[in-house]
Design a protein around this motif. Structure first.
Motif, mmCIF file in Angstrom:
data_model
loop_
_atom_site.group_PDB
_atom_site.id
_atom_site.type_symbol
_atom_site.label_atom_id
_atom_site.label_comp_id
_atom_site.label_asym_id
_atom_site.label_seq_id
_atom_site.Cartn_x
_atom_site.Cartn_y
_atom_site.Cartn_z
ATOM 1 N N TRP A 17 0.835 4.221 -2.802
ATOM 2 C CA TRP A 17 0.618 5.626 -2.419
ATOM 3 C C TRP A 17 1.801 6.496 -2.811
ATOM 4 O O TRP A 17 1.620 7.623 -3.261
ATOM 5 N N GLY A 21 3.097 7.574 1.881
ATOM 6 C CA GLY A 21 3.443 6.311 1.251
ATOM 7 C C GLY A 21 4.869 5.888 1.554
ATOM 8 O O GLY A 21 5.142 4.709 1.792
ATOM 9 N N GLN A 73 1.679 6.998 -6.586
ATOM 10 C CA GLN A 73 0.607 7.923 -6.941
ATOM 11 C C GLN A 73 0.957 9.344 -6.522
ATOM 12 O O GLN A 73 0.682 10.296 -7.254
ATOM 13 N N GLY A 74 1.561 9.484 -5.379
ATOM 14 C CA GLY A 74 1.912 10.816 -4.884
ATOM 15 C C GLY A 74 2.942 11.520 -5.739
ATOM 16 O O GLY A 74 2.902 12.744 -5.894
ATOM 17 N N TRP A 80 0.513 12.407 -0.028
ATOM 18 C CA TRP A 80 0.411 10.968 -0.252
ATOM 19 C C TRP A 80 1.761 10.352 -0.558
ATOM 20 O O TRP A 80 2.014 9.190 -0.221
ATOM 21 N N VAL A 87 0.835 -1.203 0.000
ATOM 22 C CA VAL A 87 0.000 0.000 0.000
ATOM 23 C C VAL A 87 0.873 1.259 0.000
ATOM 24 O O VAL A 87 0.605 2.217 -0.727
ATOM 25 N N GLY A 88 1.932 1.240 0.787
ATOM 26 C CA GLY A 88 2.836 2.387 0.822
ATOM 27 C C GLY A 88 3.494 2.638 -0.523
ATOM 28 O O GLY A 88 3.652 3.785 -0.944
ATOM 29 N N MET A 97 -5.087 11.163 -5.511
ATOM 30 C CA MET A 97 -3.795 11.223 -4.836
ATOM 31 C C MET A 97 -2.662 11.579 -5.792
ATOM 32 O O MET A 97 -1.555 11.890 -5.347
ATOM 33 N N SER A 146 -6.006 9.066 -9.974
ATOM 34 C CA SER A 146 -6.561 9.089 -8.639
ATOM 35 C C SER A 146 -6.477 10.510 -8.094
ATOM 36 O O SER A 146 -5.706 11.332 -8.584
#
Length: 63
Positions: A19, A42, A22-23, A38, A15-16, A32, A30
């Motif tokens: 994120w 992340g 995406q960040g 994020w 998940v990190g 994010m 998204s």
């Protein structure tokens, strides 16, 4: 306990990583995407997940 740490750490790292990507804008599509919050969250979650996985691997020796 070893397997709990492995699963929890692996999920946190996964998940990190998502994120973080995406960040920083690598995974678009998204809310994010491109958000520094994020990316930072992340990175922290990814680091904690990796630490948990390594801790589980080190403490899970044979008895």
């Amino acid at each position: 306990m070893r397997y709990v740490l492995l699963v929890l750490g692996g999920l946190m790292a996964l998940v990190g990583g998502v994120w973080l990507l995406q960040g920083i804008g690598v995974l678009p599509g998204s809310f994010m995407t491109g958000q520094a919050f994020w990316a930072a969250l992340g990175a922290v979650l990814l680091a904690v997940g990796v630490i948990l996985v390594f801790a589980a691997l080190r403490t899970g020796g044979r008895r």
